[in-house]
Enzyme design. Structure first.
Site: not given
Length: 260
Positions: A67, A136, A138, A143
């Site tokens: 990314d 979370d 990801h 996300e």
């Protein structure tokens, strides 16, 4: 999915590096998928030491980063291209021309994402993809709510992720709001995925990815669908797993020749 629980970060890094070294020994021109964040850094340190001490050869390796932030100027120290260069690729004998990442400065973002997907495909696909895990759930910058079939694209970061990454910048205000990331569908096409998670703050996300339903609310849970996914955990990250004793028993009884 194989879940391996180890005493701490050093044995995790050594085991992940063992898998990468074994891959390079049998396939010197392997394609690696490189993640950033804090989780993979001990692996890169271990690989750099194996190159320096034992001559582990990366000269024919190609690599794709997972990314990139959108809008950071060229050479910004927290651009993921720079992080990978600083922490890993400058320390081994991989050609800079063989390392590619999503173009966060592109004028035409959708076109840049398609070009990146094409480059991975033209390289024959990723042989081994390293991943970290967000608090979370990801992976990459996919996300919660991300499509399980998604491809490389632009994403908006949720505030929790920006807060988690603010430690790498001067302040939260400096963390970009947008990123380019390989999609979950892209990640699933890697032939082997190794996810690393350490620390109690990752325990709930680890339980959700390994023992919860496959659901967009925990993007990493998509790895349950992968034919060769390995999850490497320390005791703290494994502390919420209901089947932790089973995972320990399975790994302790595994033939060592089998590798990861």
């Amino acid at each position: 999915m194989e879940v391996v629980i180890l005493p701490g970060g050093k044995p995790i890094a050594a085991l992940a590096a063992d898998a990468i070294e074994a891959l390079l020994r049998r396939k010197p021109d392997a394609v690696l998928g490189l993640a950033t964040g804090s989780s993979p850094l001990p692996v890169y340190e271990e690989l750099a030491q194996r190159h320096e001490r034992g001559g582990l050869d990366f000269s024919r390796v190609r690599a794709f980063t997972l990314d990139e932030y959108v809008g950071l100027p060229a050479g910004h120290p927290e651009a993921y291209r720079e992080v990978i260069r600083r922490e890993f690729t400058d320390r081994v004998n991989i050609s800079p021309d063989n390392v590619r990442g999503p173009d966060g400065q592109a004028a035409d973002i959708p076109a840049a994402c398609r070009t990146y997907e094409d480059a991975i495909r033209d390289a024959g696909g990723v042989d081994l993809q390293l991943l970290g895990l967000g608090t979370d759930g990801h992976i990459g910058f996919n996300e919660p709510g991300s499509s399980l079939a998604s491809r490389t694209r632009i994403k908006t970061l949720i505030e929790q992720t920006r807060r988690d990454n603010a430690r790498f910048f001067g302040s939260l205000a400096e963390v970009p709001h947008h990123v380019l990331t390989q999609g979950l569908g892209t990640i699933l096409e890697a032939r082997h995925v190794i996810l690393i998670a350490t620390g109690a703050q990752k325990a709930q996300a680890v339980r959700d990815l390994a023992e919860g339903p496959v659901a967009a609310i925990c993007p990493a849970s998509v790895l349950q669908l992968h034919p060769h996914a390995t999850v490497l955990l320390d005791e703290a990250a494994a502390s919420s797993l209901r089947l932790a004793d089973f995972y320990r028993h399975s790994y302790d009884g595994k033939p060592r020749w089998q590798g990861l």
